[in-house]
Design a protein around this motif. Structure first.
Motif, PDB file in Angstrom:
ATOM      1  N   GLU A 142       0.830  -1.205   0.000  1.00  0.00           N
ATOM      2  CA  GLU A 142       0.000   0.000   0.000  1.00  0.00           C
ATOM      3  C   GLU A 142       0.867   1.258   0.000  1.00  0.00           C
ATOM      4  N   ILE A 143       0.277   2.363  -0.470  1.00  0.00           N
ATOM      5  CA  ILE A 143       0.976   3.637  -0.547  1.00  0.00           C
ATOM      6  C   ILE A 143       0.484   4.549   0.575  1.00  0.00           C
ATOM      7  N   VAL A 144       1.414   5.160   1.290  1.00  0.00           N
ATOM      8  CA  VAL A 144       1.116   6.036   2.422  1.00  0.00           C
ATOM      9  C   VAL A 144       1.754   7.397   2.168  1.00  0.00           C
ATOM     10  N   ALA A 145       1.029   8.476   2.402  1.00  0.00           N
ATOM     11  CA  ALA A 145       1.586   9.824   2.310  1.00  0.00           C
ATOM     12  C   ALA A 145       2.138  10.223   3.679  1.00  0.00           C
ATOM     13  N   PHE A 146       3.396  10.676   3.681  1.00  0.00           N
ATOM     14  CA  PHE A 146       4.047  11.037   4.952  1.00  0.00           C
ATOM     15  C   PHE A 146       5.182  12.006   4.648  1.00  0.00           C
ATOM     16  N   GLY A 147       5.165  13.180   5.277  1.00  0.00           N
ATOM     17  CA  GLY A 147       6.184  14.177   5.010  1.00  0.00           C
ATOM     18  C   GLY A 147       5.946  14.869   3.677  1.00  0.00           C
ATOM     19  N   ALA A 148       6.816  15.799   3.327  1.00  0.00           N
ATOM     20  CA  ALA A 148       6.685  16.542   2.070  1.00  0.00           C
ATOM     21  C   ALA A 148       8.068  16.990   1.606  1.00  0.00           C
ATOM     22  N   TYR A 149       8.223  17.079   0.273  1.00  0.00           N
ATOM     23  CA  TYR A 149       9.516  17.432  -0.315  1.00  0.00           C
ATOM     24  C   TYR A 149       9.258  17.980  -1.710  1.00  0.00           C
ATOM     25  N   TYR A 153      16.033  15.122   6.274  1.00  0.00           N
ATOM     26  CA  TYR A 153      15.184  14.841   7.438  1.00  0.00           C
ATOM     27  C   TYR A 153      14.486  16.105   7.931  1.00  0.00           C
ATOM     28  N   ASN A 154      15.236  17.204   7.999  1.00  0.00           N
ATOM     29  CA  ASN A 154      14.669  18.460   8.496  1.00  0.00           C
ATOM     30  C   ASN A 154      13.782  19.148   7.469  1.00  0.00           C
ATOM     31  N   ALA A 155      14.072  18.938   6.184  1.00  0.00           N
ATOM     32  CA  ALA A 155      13.254  19.554   5.139  1.00  0.00           C
ATOM     33  C   ALA A 155      11.945  18.803   4.924  1.00  0.00           C
ATOM     34  N   ALA A 156      11.977  17.493   5.079  1.00  0.00           N
ATOM     35  CA  ALA A 156      10.832  16.660   4.699  1.00  0.00           C
ATOM     36  C   ALA A 156       9.808  16.457   5.805  1.00  0.00           C
ATOM     37  N   PHE A 157      10.214  16.594   7.072  1.00  0.00           N
ATOM     38  CA  PHE A 157       9.325  16.207   8.170  1.00  0.00           C
ATOM     39  C   PHE A 157       9.198  17.322   9.205  1.00  0.00           C
ATOM     40  N   ASN A 158       7.966  17.512   9.686  1.00  0.00           N
ATOM     41  CA  ASN A 158       7.748  18.473  10.768  1.00  0.00           C
ATOM     42  C   ASN A 158       8.003  17.787  12.110  1.00  0.00           C
ATOM     43  N   ALA A 159       7.862  18.543  13.186  1.00  0.00           N
ATOM     44  CA  ALA A 159       8.199  18.021  14.515  1.00  0.00           C
ATOM     45  C   ALA A 159       7.371  16.791  14.877  1.00  0.00           C
ATOM     46  N   ALA A 160       6.074  16.827  14.582  1.00  0.00           N
ATOM     47  CA  ALA A 160       5.205  15.687  14.903  1.00  0.00           C
ATOM     48  C   ALA A 160       5.585  14.454  14.089  1.00  0.00           C
ATOM     49  N   GLU A 161       5.909  14.660  12.825  1.00  0.00           N
ATOM     50  CA  GLU A 161       6.295  13.534  11.975  1.00  0.00           C
ATOM     51  C   GLU A 161       7.614  12.924  12.434  1.00  0.00           C
ATOM     52  N   LYS A 162       8.530  13.768  12.850  1.00  0.00           N
ATOM     53  CA  LYS A 162       9.819  13.267  13.347  1.00  0.00           C
ATOM     54  C   LYS A 162       9.621  12.352  14.558  1.00  0.00           C
ATOM     55  N   GLU A 163       8.633  12.674  15.400  1.00  0.00           N
ATOM     56  CA  GLU A 163       8.354  11.840  16.571  1.00  0.00           C
ATOM     57  C   GLU A 163       7.898  10.444  16.175  1.00  0.00           C
ATOM     58  N   SER A 164       7.363  10.323  14.954  1.00  0.00           N
ATOM     59  CA  SER A 164       6.850   9.035  14.477  1.00  0.00           C
ATOM     60  C   SER A 164       7.909   8.176  13.799  1.00  0.00           C
ATOM     61  N   ILE A 165       9.092   8.738  13.569  1.00  0.00           N
ATOM     62  CA  ILE A 165      10.139   8.006  12.843  1.00  0.00           C
ATOM     63  C   ILE A 165      11.046   7.290  13.831  1.00  0.00           C
ATOM     64  N   VAL A 178      18.156   9.218  -5.282  1.00  0.00           N
ATOM     65  CA  VAL A 178      18.050   8.912  -3.855  1.00  0.00           C
ATOM     66  C   VAL A 178      16.621   8.454  -3.574  1.00  0.00           C
ATOM     67  N   ARG A 179      16.501   7.253  -3.044  1.00  0.00           N
ATOM     68  CA  ARG A 179      15.198   6.664  -2.720  1.00  0.00           C
ATOM     69  C   ARG A 179      15.198   6.314  -1.236  1.00  0.00           C
ATOM     70  N   PRO A 180      14.820   7.263  -0.392  1.00  0.00           N
ATOM     71  CA  PRO A 180      14.928   7.063   1.057  1.00  0.00           C
ATOM     72  C   PRO A 180      14.005   5.950   1.574  1.00  0.00           C
ATOM     73  N   ALA A 181      14.411   5.399   2.701  1.00  0.00           N
ATOM     74  CA  ALA A 181      13.607   4.427   3.436  1.00  0.00           C
ATOM     75  C   ALA A 181      13.594   4.825   4.905  1.00  0.00           C
ATOM     76  N   LEU A 182      12.556   4.369   5.624  1.00  0.00           N
ATOM     77  CA  LEU A 182      12.474   4.648   7.060  1.00  0.00           C
ATOM     78  C   LEU A 182      11.462   3.695   7.684  1.00  0.00           C
ATOM     79  N   ILE A 183      11.418   3.715   9.004  1.00  0.00           N
ATOM     80  CA  ILE A 183      10.393   2.964   9.734  1.00  0.00           C
ATOM     81  C   ILE A 183       9.543   3.971  10.519  1.00  0.00           C
ATOM     82  N   MET A 184       8.244   3.957  10.254  1.00  0.00           N
ATOM     83  CA  MET A 184       7.307   4.848  10.929  1.00  0.00           C
ATOM     84  C   MET A 184       6.584   4.075  12.033  1.00  0.00           C
ATOM     85  N   ARG A 185       6.682   4.575  13.250  1.00  0.00           N
ATOM     86  CA  ARG A 185       6.005   3.922  14.370  1.00  0.00           C
ATOM     87  C   ARG A 185       4.477   4.013  14.186  1.00  0.00           C
ATOM     88  N   LEU A 186       3.797   2.973  14.618  1.00  0.00           N
ATOM     89  CA  LEU A 186       2.332   2.968  14.537  1.00  0.00           C
ATOM     90  C   LEU A 186       1.720   3.543  15.812  1.00  0.00           C
TER      91      LEU A 186
END
Length: 206
Positions: free
Chosen positions: A4-11, A71-83, A198-206
């Motif tokens: 599935e495709i999930v929208a998270f962060g912005a760039y 990391y700082n450009a793509a994610f806000n403070a709340a999103e960073k807490e989820s990574i 560049v094709r980033p990867a990460l783990i987002m906490r549920l």
């Protein structure tokens, strides 16, 4: 669910780079750690390292860029807490393990994930921003669209795919692995090459 495709962060996605377009991530695995995700598009064009020297994933410029500027450009403070912080192993012979918020896939990971998601996982198209030549000389190479293995049909368009970096050290300490034409995994990219995505990867906490 995986696939599935999930929208998270912005760039930036446009050639001008003034937008903040939501990043689309493909879910690779869903586990107790969270959602292991890979960006659907190549988000930028960068060198693995600025000079052609022996280098590990731990010390390369691209890892630093992913975990700081991107990391700082793509994610806000709340999103960073989820990574989640991810232990990255399989970085190459003699290459130390690392702990990263954002990372690239390893050779082992892309091979294993291909078994689950199919070879199409290895094909990726750059955003217009990734394709735009940067002040540092980076310019994403786009494959010839005449070869079906090297292009993707999307919304009626035929889009050429591009090479993209993996984090694993290549067949020499001054080289890195990358995903190339025809779903291939190659080991001989000089770390200073300026045409890889560049094709980033990460783990987002549920």
């Amino acid at each position: 669910k995986p696939g599935e495709i999930v929208a998270f962060g912005a760039y930036p996605h446009t050639a001008e780079g003034a937008d903040r377009t939501p990043i689309q991530w493909r879910v690779l695995q869903n586990s107790r750690r969270g959602l292991f995700m890979l960006s659907e598009r190549l988000l930028d064009c960068k060198r693995y390292h600025g000079t052609s020297v022996d280098i590990t994933w731990r010390d390369c410029d691209l890892r630093k860029w992913l975990n700081d500027e991107f990391y700082n450009a793509a994610f806000n403070a709340a999103e960073k807490e989820s990574i989640a912080t991810t232990l990255c192993t399989g970085n190459g012979e003699g290459s130390p393990d690392t702990e990263d918020k954002v990372f690239l896939l390893s050779v082992t990971e892309i091979r294993d994930l291909t078994e689950t998601h199919g070879k199409d996982l290895r094909r990726a198209v750059g955003t217009d921003f990734a394709k735009t030549k940067k002040p540092d000389g980076c310019s994403l190479y786009v494959y010839d669209k005449s070869n079906k293995a090297n292009h993707i049909h999307r919304k009626g368009e035929v889009l050429g795919c591009s090479w993209w970096w993996l984090r694993t050290q290549g067949n020499k300490p001054s080289r890195a692995y990358f995903v190339g034409t025809g779903y291939s995994i190659r080991s001989y990219a000089d770390v200073r090459l300026a045409r890889y995505g560049v094709r980033p990867a990460l783990i987002m906490r549920l």
